[in-house]
Design a protein around this motif. Structure first.
Motif, PDB file in Angstrom:
ATOM      1  N   GLY A 261       1.156  -0.895   0.068  1.00 26.68           N
ATOM      2  CA  GLY A 261       0.454  -0.112   0.130  1.00 26.68           C
ATOM      3  C   GLY A 261       0.788   1.062   0.031  1.00 26.68           C
ATOM      4  N   LEU A 262       2.097   1.305   0.520  1.00 22.30           N
ATOM      5  CA  LEU A 262       3.133   2.773   0.844  1.00 22.30           C
ATOM      6  C   LEU A 262       3.612   2.457  -0.345  1.00 22.30           C
ATOM      7  CD1 LEU A 262       4.033   1.659   4.255  1.00 22.30           C
ATOM      8  CD2 LEU A 262       3.134   3.561   3.835  1.00 22.30           C
ATOM      9  N   LYS A 263       3.860   1.616  -1.184  1.00 19.12           N
ATOM     10  CA  LYS A 263       3.873   1.729  -2.442  1.00 19.12           C
ATOM     11  C   LYS A 263       3.615   2.567  -3.222  1.00 19.12           C
ATOM     12  CE  LYS A 263       6.851  -0.878  -6.369  1.00 19.12           C
ATOM     13  NZ  LYS A 263       7.257  -1.868  -6.477  1.00 19.12           N
ATOM     14  N   ALA A 264       1.757   1.914  -3.695  1.00 18.63           N
ATOM     15  CA  ALA A 264       1.232   3.047  -4.513  1.00 18.63           C
ATOM     16  C   ALA A 264       0.958   4.012  -3.872  1.00 18.63           C
ATOM     17  CB  ALA A 264      -0.269   2.205  -3.982  1.00 18.63           C
ATOM     18  N   GLY A 265       1.085   3.929  -2.462  1.00 16.60           N
ATOM     19  CA  GLY A 265       0.931   5.873  -1.856  1.00 16.60           C
ATOM     20  C   GLY A 265       1.790   6.496  -2.424  1.00 16.60           C
ATOM     21  N   VAL A 266       2.959   6.424  -2.653  1.00 13.66           N
ATOM     22  CA  VAL A 266       4.512   7.054  -3.885  1.00 13.66           C
ATOM     23  C   VAL A 266       3.530   6.943  -4.754  1.00 13.66           C
ATOM     24  CG1 VAL A 266       6.841   7.264  -3.755  1.00 13.66           C
ATOM     25  CG2 VAL A 266       6.224   6.016  -1.692  1.00 13.66           C
ATOM     26  N   GLN A 547       0.664  20.545  -0.807  1.00 14.00           N
ATOM     27  CA  GLN A 547       0.277  20.006   0.160  1.00 14.00           C
ATOM     28  C   GLN A 547       0.521  18.729  -0.281  1.00 14.00           C
ATOM     29  OE1 GLN A 547      -3.962  20.293   0.485  1.00 14.00           O
ATOM     30  NE2 GLN A 547      -3.922  22.135   1.915  1.00 14.00           N
ATOM     31  N   ALA A 548       0.734  18.559  -2.331  1.00 14.03           N
ATOM     32  CA  ALA A 548       0.948  17.192  -2.756  1.00 14.03           C
ATOM     33  C   ALA A 548       2.795  17.472  -2.584  1.00 14.03           C
ATOM     34  CB  ALA A 548       0.621  17.216  -3.655  1.00 14.03           C
ATOM     35  N   GLU A 549       3.004  18.000  -2.465  1.00 13.00           N
ATOM     36  CA  GLU A 549       4.881  17.797  -2.092  1.00 13.00           C
ATOM     37  C   GLU A 549       4.616  17.022  -1.618  1.00 13.00           C
ATOM     38  OE1 GLU A 549       6.378  21.550  -3.489  1.00 13.00           O
ATOM     39  OE2 GLU A 549       6.168  21.136  -5.131  1.00 13.00           O
ATOM     40  N   SER A 550       4.193  17.628   0.056  1.00 12.61           N
ATOM     41  CA  SER A 550       4.866  17.035   1.645  1.00 12.61           C
ATOM     42  C   SER A 550       3.858  15.766   1.230  1.00 12.61           C
ATOM     43  CB  SER A 550       3.298  17.873   2.351  1.00 12.61           C
ATOM     44  OG  SER A 550       4.013  17.444   3.656  1.00 12.61           O
ATOM     45  N   ARG A 551       2.430  15.350   1.134  1.00  5.82           N
ATOM     46  CA  ARG A 551       2.514  14.146   1.470  1.00  5.82           C
ATOM     47  C   ARG A 551       3.406  13.192   0.352  1.00  5.82           C
ATOM     48  NH1 ARG A 551      -2.299  16.872   0.379  1.00  5.82           N
ATOM     49  NH2 ARG A 551      -2.281  16.462  -1.312  1.00  5.82           N
ATOM     50  N   LEU A 552       3.960  13.471  -0.310  1.00  7.30           N
ATOM     51  CA  LEU A 552       4.991  13.045  -1.407  1.00  7.30           C
ATOM     52  C   LEU A 552       6.046  12.281  -0.121  1.00  7.30           C
ATOM     53  CD1 LEU A 552       6.323  11.382  -4.164  1.00  7.30           C
ATOM     54  CD2 LEU A 552       6.895  13.272  -4.424  1.00  7.30           C
ATOM     55  N   ALA A 553       6.845  13.277   0.347  1.00  6.22           N
ATOM     56  CA  ALA A 553       7.916  13.022   0.700  1.00  6.22           C
ATOM     57  C   ALA A 553       7.139  12.694   2.227  1.00  6.22           C
ATOM     58  CB  ALA A 553       8.233  14.343   1.638  1.00  6.22           C
ATOM     59  N   GLN A 554       6.345  12.332   3.135  1.00 10.57           N
ATOM     60  CA  GLN A 554       5.805  11.741   3.908  1.00 10.57           C
ATOM     61  C   GLN A 554       5.537  10.452   3.181  1.00 10.57           C
ATOM     62  OE1 GLN A 554       2.049  12.949   5.140  1.00 10.57           O
ATOM     63  NE2 GLN A 554       3.199  14.823   6.406  1.00 10.57           N
ATOM     64  N   ALA A 555       5.121   9.647   1.897  1.00 13.70           N
ATOM     65  CA  ALA A 555       4.969   8.652   1.814  1.00 13.70           C
ATOM     66  C   ALA A 555       6.351   8.031   1.577  1.00 13.70           C
ATOM     67  CB  ALA A 555       4.568   8.667   0.592  1.00 13.70           C
ATOM     68  N   THR A 556       6.793   8.489   0.691  1.00 16.25           N
ATOM     69  CA  THR A 556       8.247   7.537   0.811  1.00 16.25           C
ATOM     70  C   THR A 556       8.724   7.210   1.796  1.00 16.25           C
ATOM     71  OG1 THR A 556       8.619   9.231  -1.161  1.00 16.25           O
ATOM     72  CG2 THR A 556      10.728   8.541  -0.504  1.00 16.25           C
ATOM     73  N   GLY A 557       8.934   8.614   2.407  1.00 15.96           N
ATOM     74  CA  GLY A 557       9.267   8.315   4.265  1.00 15.96           C
ATOM     75  C   GLY A 557       8.841   7.065   5.173  1.00 15.96           C
ATOM     76  N   ALA A 558       7.639   6.620   4.823  1.00 12.69           N
ATOM     77  CA  ALA A 558       6.628   4.965   5.564  1.00 12.69           C
ATOM     78  C   ALA A 558       7.229   4.131   5.081  1.00 12.69           C
ATOM     79  CB  ALA A 558       5.521   5.696   5.526  1.00 12.69           C
ATOM     80  N   TRP A 559       7.629   4.348   3.108  1.00 16.51           N
ATOM     81  CA  TRP A 559       8.298   3.284   2.360  1.00 16.51           C
ATOM     82  C   TRP A 559       9.235   2.600   3.258  1.00 16.51           C
ATOM     83  CZ3 TRP A 559       6.918  -1.036  -0.082  1.00 16.51           C
ATOM     84  CH2 TRP A 559       8.431  -1.681  -0.875  1.00 16.51           C
ATOM     85  N   GLU A 560      10.577   3.585   3.121  1.00 11.42           N
ATOM     86  CA  GLU A 560      11.505   3.434   3.516  1.00 11.42           C
ATOM     87  C   GLU A 560      11.428   2.447   5.514  1.00 11.42           C
ATOM     88  OE1 GLU A 560      13.959   3.277   2.219  1.00 11.42           O
ATOM     89  OE2 GLU A 560      13.376   4.365   0.550  1.00 11.42           O
ATOM     90  N   GLN A 561      11.060   3.452   5.889  1.00 14.39           N
ATOM     91  CA  GLN A 561      10.843   2.360   7.496  1.00 14.39           C
ATOM     92  C   GLN A 561       9.968   1.106   7.728  1.00 14.39           C
ATOM     93  OE1 GLN A 561       8.984   5.068   9.864  1.00 14.39           O
ATOM     94  NE2 GLN A 561       8.597   4.203  11.640  1.00 14.39           N
ATOM     95  N   ALA A 562       8.997   0.927   6.757  1.00 16.28           N
ATOM     96  CA  ALA A 562       8.409  -0.555   6.273  1.00 16.28           C
ATOM     97  C   ALA A 562       9.493  -1.671   6.718  1.00 16.28           C
ATOM     98  CB  ALA A 562       7.453  -0.429   6.079  1.00 16.28           C
ATOM     99  N   LYS A 563      10.360  -0.883   5.574  1.00 15.56           N
ATOM    100  CA  LYS A 563      11.232  -1.808   4.930  1.00 15.56           C
ATOM    101  C   LYS A 563      12.433  -2.358   6.009  1.00 15.56           C
ATOM    102  CE  LYS A 563      12.836   0.078   1.176  1.00 15.56           C
ATOM    103  NZ  LYS A 563      13.732   0.487   0.088  1.00 15.56           N
ATOM    104  N   ALA A 564      12.842  -1.523   7.080  1.00  9.49           N
ATOM    105  CA  ALA A 564      13.216  -1.870   8.047  1.00  9.49           C
ATOM    106  C   ALA A 564      12.959  -1.980   8.762  1.00  9.49           C
ATOM    107  CB  ALA A 564      14.707  -0.258   8.828  1.00  9.49           C
ATOM    108  N   SER A 565      11.587  -2.138   9.165  1.00 14.70           N
ATOM    109  CA  SER A 565      10.739  -2.938  10.344  1.00 14.70           C
ATOM    110  C   SER A 565      10.504  -4.235   9.632  1.00 14.70           C
ATOM    111  CB  SER A 565       8.994  -2.687  10.214  1.00 14.70           C
ATOM    112  OG  SER A 565       9.626  -1.258  10.969  1.00 14.70           O
TER     113      SER A 565
END
Length: 816
Positions: A261-266, A547-565
């Motif tokens: 889901g995070l990948k699709a969100g990015v 707002q769109a640029e901010s959400r893109l930055a958040q989605a990218t960060g969540a994707w990286e955090q999921a891979k580490a977890s």
């Protein structure tokens, strides 16, 4: 019982009377019909509420209607060392009865009973005698001297037994029989439900044996439970690792789904940023359209305001024209309205009203005069009719008395042929009363016709009503016309003010409206509207890009955090030492099997514990039933003894009562014989009573079937004195009172003297003896004399301890 005071108010021939009684023998003397017997009746009425005929006869015959509102008999007496006061009242035309019994306590009276029935019951309980028993023992009423003359068909033996107190033995015997029956019923109930103690003991032994076996089973199961709990404790570590393995596996699965889901969100955020940049560029391109549209909208508002002002001006012109037309119409209507003289019309109406009031007053006066005439005629007719009825009744009474040989005036027996003058005078009085009643009736009929003055006054009232109605109608019409004229004048003034206001507004108006210019602006706005609406829809394009640029930055960060977890969870699951799902299932199954065995053992232990509880209850119940059986057996013996005791008491009480009843007649015969010997100066010495207590006089040992009326009275008096003495002795407290009314009427001089001598000898047994007689010889042996006479003027009886010889002789003459 000793009498202290008797107070009467409007009671029979007594208007107001108060009699004070003393100890010893009291003689109450007076002419026949003077009211002597009424005193005795007042005493029994106060005590028991008993009277001759109906209650209405107790009211004073000659009392006024106001005095007949109440009739009172109040008696104060002493009994057994206590002082009581009983009062009975009648009130109103319905003869409403009320009564009260009070006792003196210290210096005040305290109520003991209220209400006619309650007072009678309290007096009966206090004296121990009913009214019939009282008047058959201690109180001989006039012409009621006969022995045991009860109003009901009572068993004389039973009544005598009750008066002597033997009835208490019967009640005691009945109560003992009832108690014996109650004990027998209780004994039968206990015997029916007693049960077999050997059966209770057998059930107890069986329950105790089963309880021992169940306790042994419970101990073995508890040992197995302890072993299963030890194994389960060692299996808990493997179960915990299996649960952690499951938990981490589930987290990894969830994390994989979340990563997709995070990948699709990015990807979606990147597309949103590209669209926001395009919208921002288009917004910049449309800025000139926005500025031009703002200018056109301002010009349109100016044209719309000018258009509104022009419309309002046209409305004012129309309103002004309508008001001017209404003004002309109101002026024409006002000119056509009448202007009446209200003051003149009001004066005419007032004069008509005054004429009506005067006519109505004359009519009322004529009606009052006629009603007064009718009332006076009716009262005269009623008075004369009542006088005629009274004269007829007086004549009928006189003729009846004359036929019986009794003087109509004095009521005394007189030789015939001496009543013609009296009867002729009464006939003449009757004729005169009839003539007066006839004449009064004719006058009453004449008075019923309406007089001419009343008819004329009523016609005058009708004419005055018509005149007043006509004048009042004209006045109301004039007042309505004047009010309508005033309303028109007010409307006319209001219309003029409205026209002036509109003219001023029109003069002050300066409207300049160009419809063509307004139309050109509207067309320009319509042409630019699509581009302007697009411009408005892109007003937040720049903010959406941020707002769109901010959400893109958040989605990218969540994707990286999921891979580490995901990497951390894999490493943590490896540390548990479980290779696969099969190994985890083996650990879980082993722990579940041990938990199931422990639960099964615990449930068996619980079931056995429940059985042990039930068995303990059975043991307790068996022990209680054995104890209850022992108690019931003891109660059974107690009720058997109680039944035997009460049955024996009932039989002995009945035997004692029968024995005492058998002793009543011999004792009463002996006393009556002694009294009869004294009262007849030795002429008769023996009295015999049959089983129904009917007396027979023996003359030289032979029963005498027929005796004279005087001898019957002497025999009855001898028996009454004997019964009164016997009641006092058997009851243990003296009644102390004896009342005899006209017991000398049929006795000759010797017998009368013998009775007086005997009464003198029994003073020590009766503290108070009341003798009522018209014979003055009793004064010689009496300790107190009360003289009853008629007050001819007041038409009532008077009681005094000083003899009024003139009044006494007047009573004899009048036969009162």
């Amino acid at each position: 019982m000793k009498l202290r005071r008797l107070k009467l108010e409007n009671f029979r021939q007594y208007r107001q009377a108060e009699v004070l009684f003393k100890d010893g023998m009291t003689a109450i003397v007076g002419a026949n019909g003077s009211g002597k017997t009424t005193l005795l009746e007042a005493i029994t009425y106060a005590l028991y509420g008993a009277q001759r005929q109906d209650k209405g006869t107790l009211y004073c015959l000659w009392a006024s209607p106001e005095e007949k509102i109440r009739c009172v008999a109040e008696l104060e007496f002493e009994f057994d060392g206590r002082i009581f006061k009983v009062e009975r009242k009648l009130s109103g035309k319905n003869y409403t009865a009320n009564a009260a019994l009070d006792e003196r306590v210290g210096s005040s009276w305290e109520n003991r009973a209220s209400g006619a029935d309650a007072v009678r019951e309290s007096v009966q309980k206090l004296l121990g005698l009913t009214f019939d028993q009282f008047v058959n023992s201690f109180c001989a009423e006039q012409k009621q001297l006969a022995f045991l003359n009860f109003r009901s068909k009572a068993d004389r033996q039973q009544e005598v037994a009750r008066m002597l107190g033997f009835d208490r033995l019967r009640l005691a015997s009945q109560r003992a029989s009832e108690r014996a029956k109650e004990a027998k019923a209780k004994r039968a109930a206990i015997a029916q439900n007693l049960g077999n103690p050997e059966e209770f003991r057998r059930l107890l032994a069986e329950a105790e044996q089963v309880l021992i076996e169940r306790r042994r089973e419970e101990a073995e199961l508890r040992r197995e439970l302890e072993k299963a709990e030890g194994l389960l404790l060692s299996a808990q570590d493997g179960l915990a690792r299996a649960k952690d393995w499951d938990r981490l596996t589930n987290l990894l699965n969830e994390l994989r789904a979340k990563a997709e889901g995070l990948k699709a969100g990015v990807k979606a955020a990147e597309d949103t940023v590209a669209d926001a940049k395009r919208r921002t560029i288009r917004r910049a391109e449309l800025e000139p359209v926005g500025a031009q549209m703002a200018q056109l909208q301002q010009e349109q508002k100016t044209h719309e305001a000018q258009q509104l002002a022009a419309g309002e001006l046209q409305q004012w012109l129309g309103t002004k024209k309508g008001a001017e037309e209404d003004l002309v119409a109101l002026q024409n209507e006002l000119a056509s309205l009448a202007s009446p003289n209200l003051e003149e019309l009001e004066e005419v109406a007032k004069a008509a009203r005054l004429s009506h009031d005067l006519a109505k007053t004359s009519e009322n006066e004529a009606l009052q005069t006629w009603n007064l005439t009718k009332t006076q005629a009716a009262q005269l007719a009623a008075t004369t009719r009542e006088a005629a009825r009274a004269a007829q009744a007086n004549l009928d009474k006189g003729e009846k008395s004359a036929r019986l040989g009794i003087c109509p005036e004095c009521g005394q027996p007189t030789a015939g042929g001496q009543f013609d003058t009296i009867l002729e005078a009464r006939r003449k009085s009757k004729e005169e009363a009839d003539l007066a009643a006839h004449e009064a009736h004719q006058q009453e009929e004449l008075a019923k016709a309406e007089p001419a003055a009343l008819i004329a006054a009523r016609e005058a009232v009708c004419q005055a009503v018509e005149a007043f109605t006509e004048a009042q109608t004209k006045f109301e019409a004039g007042r309505s016309a004047q009010e309508k004229r005033r309303a028109h004048e007010a409307q006319l003034a209001q219309k003029k003010a409205t026209i002036d206001r509109l003219a001023k507004q029109i003069a002050e108006s300066s409207v300049q409206y160009d419809p063509e210019a307004h139309n050109r602006v509207r067309q320009a706005i319509g042409q630019m509207k699509p581009a302007y609406e697009e411009y408005l829809s892109l007003r937040d394009a720049a903010d959406q890009l941020v707002q769109a640029e901010s959400r893109l930055a958040q989605a990218t960060g969540a994707w990286e955090q999921a891979k580490a977890s995901n990497q951390e969870l894999k490493e943590e699951r490896t540390k548990l030492g479980i290779e696969n799902e099969e190994e985890k299932q083996r650990l879980v199954q082993e722990a579940n099997d041990l938990a199931t065995r422990r639960a099964t053992l615990a449930e068996k232990i619980k079931g056995i514990a429940t059985q042990c509880g039930l068995l303990e209850t059975q043991v307790k119940t068996a022990n209680e039933r054995l104890a209850e059986h022992a108690k019931a057996a003891a109660d059974l013996q107690t009720y058997e003894a109680e039944e035997l005791l009460n049955r024996t008491i009932a039989e002995e009480m009945k035997a004692l009562r029968d024995q005492l009843n058998q002793q009543i007649r011999p004792d009463l015969e002996e006393r009556a014989s002694s009294n009869l010997n004294l009262l007849t100066n030795g002429r008769y010495t023996h009295v015999r009573l049959d089983e129904d207590f009917m007396p027979k006089v023996e003359d030289d040992g032979t029963p005498k079937s027929v005796i004279s009326g005087g001898e019957e009275d002497v025999l009855a008096l001898a028996l009454r004195l004997s019964l009164a003495e016997l009641i006092q002795e058997r009851n243990g407290r003296p009644m102390a009172l004896l009342m005899l009314d006209e017991v000398f009427g049929s006795l000759d001089g010797d017998r009368r003297q013998a009775v007086l001598d005997r009464l003198g000898t029994i003073k020590n047994k009766f503290a108070q003896i009341l003798l009522i007689s018209h014979i003055e010889e009793i004064n010689q042996v009496a300790d107190q004399c009360l003289y009853v006479s008629l007050d001819g003027k007041a038409r009532c009886s008077v009681v005094s301890d000083v003899q009024d010889r003139a009044g006494f002789e007047a009573g004899l003459d009048e036969g009162f």
